[in-house]
Design a protein around this motif. Structure first.
Motif, mmCIF file in Angstrom:
data_model
loop_
_atom_site.group_PDB
_atom_site.id
_atom_site.type_symbol
_atom_site.label_atom_id
_atom_site.label_comp_id
_atom_site.label_asym_id
_atom_site.label_seq_id
_atom_site.Cartn_x
_atom_site.Cartn_y
_atom_site.Cartn_z
ATOM 1 N N PHE A 1 0.849 -1.182 0.000
ATOM 2 C CA PHE A 1 0.000 0.000 0.000
ATOM 3 C C PHE A 1 0.884 1.230 0.000
ATOM 4 O O PHE A 1 1.782 1.366 0.835
ATOM 5 C CB PHE A 1 -0.908 0.020 1.239
ATOM 6 C CG PHE A 1 -1.796 -1.192 1.345
ATOM 7 C CD1 PHE A 1 -2.850 -1.376 0.476
ATOM 8 C CD2 PHE A 1 -1.565 -2.150 2.323
ATOM 9 C CE1 PHE A 1 -3.664 -2.479 0.576
ATOM 10 C CE2 PHE A 1 -2.375 -3.257 2.430
ATOM 11 C CZ PHE A 1 -3.435 -3.430 1.549
ATOM 12 N N GLU A 2 0.645 2.111 -0.957
ATOM 13 C CA GLU A 2 1.427 3.336 -1.045
ATOM 14 C C GLU A 2 0.492 4.535 -0.902
ATOM 15 O O GLU A 2 -0.552 4.580 -1.561
ATOM 16 C CB GLU A 2 2.156 3.401 -2.386
ATOM 17 C CG GLU A 2 3.215 2.328 -2.554
ATOM 18 C CD GLU A 2 3.950 2.472 -3.866
ATOM 19 O OE1 GLU A 2 3.633 3.413 -4.631
ATOM 20 O OE2 GLU A 2 4.834 1.659 -4.131
ATOM 21 N N PRO A 3 0.871 5.497 -0.039
ATOM 22 C CA PRO A 3 2.081 5.517 0.789
ATOM 23 C C PRO A 3 2.032 4.505 1.927
ATOM 24 O O PRO A 3 3.029 3.893 2.263
ATOM 25 C CB PRO A 3 2.106 6.960 1.315
ATOM 26 C CG PRO A 3 0.682 7.385 1.281
ATOM 27 C CD PRO A 3 0.065 6.701 0.106
ATOM 28 N N ASN A 4 0.875 4.321 2.584
ATOM 29 C CA ASN A 4 0.708 3.265 3.572
ATOM 30 C C ASN A 4 -0.788 3.054 3.782
ATOM 31 O O ASN A 4 -1.622 3.869 3.358
ATOM 32 C CB ASN A 4 1.406 3.596 4.902
ATOM 33 C CG ASN A 4 0.957 4.916 5.494
ATOM 34 O OD1 ASN A 4 -0.205 5.067 5.864
ATOM 35 N ND2 ASN A 4 1.871 5.878 5.575
ATOM 36 N N ALA A 5 -1.121 1.933 4.438
ATOM 37 C CA ALA A 5 -2.530 1.572 4.587
ATOM 38 C C ALA A 5 -3.301 2.605 5.400
ATOM 39 O O ALA A 5 -4.470 2.903 5.101
ATOM 40 C CB ALA A 5 -2.646 0.195 5.235
ATOM 41 N N GLU A 6 -2.681 3.154 6.412
ATOM 42 C CA GLU A 6 -3.393 4.113 7.270
ATOM 43 C C GLU A 6 -3.769 5.368 6.497
ATOM 44 O O GLU A 6 -4.905 5.865 6.595
ATOM 45 C CB GLU A 6 -2.526 4.477 8.469
ATOM 46 C CG GLU A 6 -3.249 5.364 9.472
ATOM 47 C CD GLU A 6 -2.428 5.591 10.729
ATOM 48 O OE1 GLU A 6 -2.912 6.320 11.610
ATOM 49 O OE2 GLU A 6 -1.307 5.029 10.816
ATOM 50 N N GLU A 7 -2.831 5.899 5.703
ATOM 51 C CA GLU A 7 -3.129 7.093 4.921
ATOM 52 C C GLU A 7 -4.161 6.785 3.837
ATOM 53 O O GLU A 7 -5.003 7.636 3.510
ATOM 54 C CB GLU A 7 -1.847 7.645 4.294
ATOM 55 C CG GLU A 7 -0.895 8.244 5.307
ATOM 56 C CD GLU A 7 0.272 8.948 4.648
ATOM 57 O OE1 GLU A 7 0.122 9.345 3.464
ATOM 58 O OE2 GLU A 7 1.322 9.109 5.275
ATOM 59 N N LEU A 8 -4.090 5.587 3.270
ATOM 60 C CA LEU A 8 -5.092 5.206 2.278
ATOM 61 C C LEU A 8 -6.483 5.186 2.886
ATOM 62 O O LEU A 8 -7.454 5.678 2.288
ATOM 63 C CB LEU A 8 -4.760 3.838 1.690
ATOM 64 C CG LEU A 8 -3.682 3.792 0.596
ATOM 65 C CD1 LEU A 8 -3.407 2.347 0.194
ATOM 66 C CD2 LEU A 8 -4.121 4.594 -0.622
ATOM 67 N N LEU A 9 -6.600 4.598 4.071
ATOM 68 C CA LEU A 9 -7.906 4.556 4.724
ATOM 69 C C LEU A 9 -8.384 5.958 5.093
ATOM 70 O O LEU A 9 -9.582 6.264 4.974
ATOM 71 C CB LEU A 9 -7.842 3.671 5.967
ATOM 72 C CG LEU A 9 -7.732 2.163 5.704
ATOM 73 C CD1 LEU A 9 -7.562 1.412 7.002
ATOM 74 C CD2 LEU A 9 -8.968 1.644 4.958
ATOM 75 N N ASP A 10 -7.490 6.804 5.531
ATOM 76 C CA ASP A 10 -7.863 8.185 5.857
ATOM 77 C C ASP A 10 -8.410 8.908 4.630
ATOM 78 O O ASP A 10 -9.297 9.770 4.745
ATOM 79 C CB ASP A 10 -6.652 8.952 6.405
ATOM 80 C CG ASP A 10 -6.292 8.508 7.816
ATOM 81 O OD1 ASP A 10 -7.168 7.942 8.492
ATOM 82 O OD2 ASP A 10 -5.131 8.714 8.230
ATOM 83 N N THR A 11 -7.880 8.557 3.460
ATOM 84 C CA THR A 11 -8.324 9.206 2.225
ATOM 85 C C THR A 11 -9.581 8.558 1.666
ATOM 86 O O THR A 11 -10.518 9.249 1.223
ATOM 87 C CB THR A 11 -7.210 9.148 1.169
ATOM 88 O OG1 THR A 11 -6.035 9.769 1.700
ATOM 89 C CG2 THR A 11 -7.629 9.861 -0.101
ATOM 90 N N LEU A 12 -9.612 7.222 1.677
ATOM 91 C CA LEU A 12 -10.698 6.509 1.017
ATOM 92 C C LEU A 12 -11.996 6.479 1.814
ATOM 93 O O LEU A 12 -13.080 6.579 1.241
ATOM 94 C CB LEU A 12 -10.271 5.072 0.706
ATOM 95 C CG LEU A 12 -9.235 4.874 -0.385
ATOM 96 C CD1 LEU A 12 -8.841 3.411 -0.490
ATOM 97 C CD2 LEU A 12 -9.766 5.373 -1.725
#
Length: 303
Positions: free
Chosen positions: A220-231
């Motif tokens: 996951f790029e940049p990372n899973a946590e940032e992806l979840l925060d965005t998605l």
């Protein structure tokens, strides 16, 4: 007899005026429902793809995000009800409100405090008339919702879901709306919006992961946590927008059917009153002829 004829003619004029209104509303709903169906078809693939993406990140990562984490004890449950701003749509509003009442009773039987969020003037008037409290309301766009309306609703829901229950937050969010199946079929439906539920195709993977089985590796790029925060905020807004579009198409389809039925009933009433007026007129003519003949006979006998 003359008064009876005037009454029938007045009723015919009144029903004819009502027929013009119902016919116009039927045509307006028919013209708008096509665009509403197209909007539903256009938004559904995006909502499904975003749900798949969020479910994949939530399933194959070890991040405990606030929007995907189940609460150990659910004290307060939010119920978002999507109704219409206007009536004259058959059983559309009644069906979704009845479904919401069943959900509220079920949640309360589980020991949860229900926090309603109302969308549409009919839902607001339903709660206001019964003097029930609710957390928030939105209205004025049930027939033509936009993504900005969905974003406004989703921001309030996400803010309350991430807040502590002691300060007015909620532990889970349910949505009651009407799914558009076809022009003759619309179904009131309940979905749990938050915390995120893993879609069916990732359910087996989630169970295998819980049992300690080896799982495929994902980067996951940049990372899973940032992806979840965005998605996740986009996911909530997209799901609510899809629910708004489904409800709008269902409302217009129900209104078109209801107004067509009302127009047909008006035509039957006009035929009925026209027939009664003709019968009354014929009876009046017959009576006048009888009076003339009777008067002529009386004059002949007097001579």
């Amino acid at each position: 007899m003359g008064a009876q004829i005037r009454e029938y003619r007045q009723r015919i004029r009144s029903v004819s005026a009502t027929k013009k209104i119902t016919r116009a509303m039927e045509l307006m709903a028919a013209s708008r429902v096509v665009k509403a169906q197209q909007a539903v078809r256009a938004s559904s693939p995006y909502a499904r793809a975003l749900t798949r993406a969020v479910s994949a990140v939530a399933t194959f990562s070890d991040v405990d995000h606030p929007l995907t984490t189940e609460h150990e004890q659910v004290r307060r449950a939010a119920v978002v009800i999507f109704a219409a701003d206007r009536g004259l749509a058959g059983g559309y509003n009644a069906n979704v409100l009845k479904e919401s009442e069943r959900l509220v009773q079920r949640l309360r039987s589980e020991g949860k405090e229900v926090v309603p969020y109302l969308v549409g003037r009919r839902a607001i008037s339903f709660y206001s008339f019964r003097r029930r409290e609710y957390a928030a309301e939105w209205s004025g766009f049930s027939e033509k919702p936009t993504f900005e309306h969905a974003r406004e609703i989703s921001e309030r829901i996400v803010a309350d879901f991430t807040a502590d229950t002691g300060t007015g937050g909620v532990d889970e969010v349910h949505v009651v709306f009407t799914r558009f199946v076809s022009m003759v079929s619309q179904e009131a439906e309940i979905i749990r919006l938050l915390p995120l539920e893993v879609v069916d195709e990732f359910q087996d993977a989630a169970e295998a992961k819980a049992n300690g089985a080896s799982m495929p590796l994902y980067d996951f790029e940049p990372n899973a946590e940032e992806l979840l925060d965005t998605l996740l905020p986009r996911y909530v807004a997209a799901r609510i927008f899809n629910c708004l579009l489904q409800a709008a198409a269902s409302e217009l389809a129900a209104r078109q059917r209801a107004m067509k039925s009302a127009t047909d009933n008006a035509e039957e009433l006009i035929k009925k009153y026209t027939r009664l007026a003709n019968q009354a007129r014929q009876a009046e003519i017959t009576q006048e002829i009888s009076e003339i003949v009777g008067g002529a006979s009386a004059l002949a006998e007097a001579k």
